[in-house]
Design a protein around this motif. Sequence first.
Motif, short mmCIF file in Angstrom:
data_model
loop_
_atom_site.label_atom_id
_atom_site.label_comp_id
_atom_site.label_asym_id
_atom_site.label_seq_id
_atom_site.Cartn_x
_atom_site.Cartn_y
_atom_site.Cartn_z
N ALA A 10 -1.56 2.10 -6.06
CA ALA A 10 -2.94 1.71 -6.38
C ALA A 10 -3.74 1.58 -5.10
CB ALA A 10 -2.95 0.40 -7.17
N GLU A 129 7.76 -2.02 -8.14
CA GLU A 129 8.14 -1.12 -7.05
C GLU A 129 8.99 0.03 -7.57
OE1 GLU A 129 8.57 -2.57 -3.30
OE2 GLU A 129 10.07 -1.12 -2.62
N GLY A 167 2.94 -3.45 2.54
CA GLY A 167 3.81 -3.02 1.43
C GLY A 167 4.13 -1.53 1.43
N ALA A 335 -0.73 1.33 13.63
CA ALA A 335 -1.33 2.66 13.38
C ALA A 335 -2.21 2.62 12.14
CB ALA A 335 -0.22 3.69 13.18
N ASN A 377 -10.10 9.86 6.47
CA ASN A 377 -8.88 9.68 5.65
C ASN A 377 -9.21 9.21 4.24
OD1 ASN A 377 -6.51 10.44 7.29
ND2 ASN A 377 -7.57 9.10 8.75
P1 FDA Z 1 -2.65 3.82 0.37
O1 FDA Z 1 -1.75 3.40 1.47
O2 FDA Z 1 -4.04 3.35 0.36
O3 FDA Z 1 -2.00 3.38 -1.03
C1 FDA Z 1 -0.65 3.58 -1.34
C2 FDA Z 1 -0.21 2.49 -2.29
O4 FDA Z 1 1.11 2.78 -2.75
C3 FDA Z 1 -0.14 1.13 -1.64
O5 FDA Z 1 -0.83 0.18 -2.42
C4 FDA Z 1 1.35 0.81 -1.61
O6 FDA Z 1 1.60 -0.57 -1.71
C5 FDA Z 1 1.85 1.59 -2.80
N1 FDA Z 1 3.28 1.88 -2.73
C6 FDA Z 1 3.96 2.37 -1.67
N2 FDA Z 1 5.27 2.48 -1.99
C7 FDA Z 1 5.40 2.08 -3.27
C8 FDA Z 1 6.52 1.95 -4.15
N3 FDA Z 1 7.77 2.26 -3.77
N4 FDA Z 1 6.30 1.48 -5.40
C9 FDA Z 1 5.05 1.12 -5.81
N5 FDA Z 1 3.97 1.22 -5.01
C10 FDA Z 1 4.15 1.68 -3.75
N6 FDA Z 1 -9.39 5.33 6.69
C11 FDA Z 1 -10.71 5.61 6.63
O7 FDA Z 1 -11.09 6.70 6.21
N7 FDA Z 1 -11.64 4.67 7.02
C12 FDA Z 1 -11.28 3.43 7.48
O8 FDA Z 1 -12.13 2.58 7.75
C13 FDA Z 1 -9.89 3.15 7.58
N8 FDA Z 1 -9.46 1.97 8.09
C14 FDA Z 1 -8.12 1.66 8.09
C15 FDA Z 1 -7.70 0.43 8.60
C16 FDA Z 1 -6.34 0.10 8.59
C17 FDA Z 1 -5.90 -1.21 9.14
C18 FDA Z 1 -5.40 1.03 8.08
C19 FDA Z 1 -3.93 0.70 8.06
C20 FDA Z 1 -5.81 2.27 7.61
C21 FDA Z 1 -7.17 2.60 7.62
N9 FDA Z 1 -7.62 3.84 7.16
C22 FDA Z 1 -8.97 4.12 7.14
C23 FDA Z 1 -6.68 4.82 6.58
C24 FDA Z 1 -6.72 4.70 5.04
O9 FDA Z 1 -6.56 3.34 4.69
C25 FDA Z 1 -5.63 5.53 4.39
O10 FDA Z 1 -5.66 6.85 4.85
C26 FDA Z 1 -5.80 5.51 2.88
O11 FDA Z 1 -5.69 4.19 2.39
C27 FDA Z 1 -4.75 6.39 2.20
O12 FDA Z 1 -4.90 6.25 0.82
P2 FDA Z 1 -3.66 6.48 -0.15
O13 FDA Z 1 -4.13 6.10 -1.50
O14 FDA Z 1 -3.07 7.81 0.08
O15 FDA Z 1 -2.56 5.40 0.34
#
Ligand code: FDA
Length: 392
Positions: A10, A129, A167, A335, A377
């Motif tokens: 999510a 999870e 997470g 990162a 991203n």
């Molecule tokens: P995302 O990581 O958002 O979501 C994945 C979800 O899957 C998580 O909720 C996780 O808990 C869940 N999950 C993982 N394994 C699981 C399992 N086994 N079972 C159930 N659930 C599971 N980018 C940008 O464009 N502008 C910005 O300002 C920022 N700023 C930023 C700050 C910080 C501190 C970080 C760490 C990253 C950013 N980014 C960013 C990057 C951006 O946050 C990132 O690229 C996107 O959230 C990716 O979106 P996704 O939905 O692919 O993954």
Amino acid sequence: MLSKIVIIGAGAAGLFCASRLGLRGFDVTVIDNGKKVGRKILMSGGGYCNFTNLNVDANHYLSQNNHFCKSALKRFSQWDFIHLVSQYNLAYHEKEQGQLFCDNSAQDIVNVLINECQKGKVKFKLQTELYDINQTDNKFVLDTNQGQITADKVIIATGGLSMPKLGTTPIGYKIAEKFNLPVVPVRAGLVPLTLQQSLLDILSPLAGISVFANVSTVKSSFNGNILFTHRGLSGPAILQISSYWQQGEAISINLLPNEDLALFFITQREQASNQLLKTILAKLLPKRLIESLIELQIIPDVVLKQLSARQQQILIEHLTNWQIIPNGTEGYRTAEVTLGGIATDALSSKTMEVKSVPNLYVIGEVMDVTGWLGGYNFQWAWSSAYACAVEM
Ligand code: FDA
């Protein structure tokens, strides 16, 4: 009857995909291991979420196949996402270089996504999870800490490995391996670089100082601030170059990219040749940085008139091409993204479906598409999610 779809994750991609599918009438359930949805969105952009960039195009992404992201970015562009948030009267502003941030809080973006999901009657299973996926009789069976869940279609939106305290898990890559999909080796991206102790001894007193610079490697070059830290170097220009930097490689820092130094010295020799070189350079750079550069023997501690033409040439070369070999990065702990991931060759660029496993899809950061710093991203999360949802 429309298929039962389960989205794993999510985050930005999972929520947006769920909302689009829900609005199309699909039965959609999103599972996530966290207590609340959109945790990275809430942390992003210093709490203001840099949700897209006005300058999005494929050149702002790293992937083994640079063409893969083009179609999805075109079909759901930055303008489409801006249009969506504008419908909610979300207040936002451009910070710099096309980066759009919320005026109030990143929660505004999460609220838009939750609202869109509610309109589409999306169901959520939080604190759930995923451990494993198996395929039987054209169905997927998902093993989770809350028991088994079955689905006709599964969308992997599990993100990358950055910020483990939020997470993150490697489940997306494990599922890929299980279904024999190639995975491009992963590593931390948009991450501070660390320095060896001998250099750190001289530079760490500068922690907190930021200067505008150009930073480059063989493959790329970025203008922006660099920030000295207790562990090495950070700031936007360093984060950007970190995604291109390879272990063992030098980075080149031009500390004065907007200055014609030859001209500067002609003027200074006319007006201030009896002054110390460090006093003159303090017109261009922070004094503490100059002291460190003297210690590193990059700046000679002499009066300007004692500086020979040859020494001046070498000084200009050093200030505009300061070569530093970082000894590593701060890793996933700090990162912003994960480079590499599920190889795009395994996926359809039109639908994000796994070519060899019908009804299995991959969206967002878990695949081998990584954006620059600056909202790229999140735009990939929105665009890949849309491509998947609209073609299903
Ligand atoms: P995302 O990581 O958002 O979501 C994945 C979800 O899957 C998580 O909720 C996780 O808990 C869940 N999950 C993982 N394994 C699981 C399992 N086994 N079972 C159930 N659930 C599971 N980018 C940008 O464009 N502008 C910005 O300002 C920022 N700023 C930023 C700050 C910080 C501190 C970080 C760490 C990253 C950013 N980014 C960013 C990057 C951006 O946050 C990132 O690229 C996107 O959230 C990716 O979106 P996704 O939905 O692919 O993954």
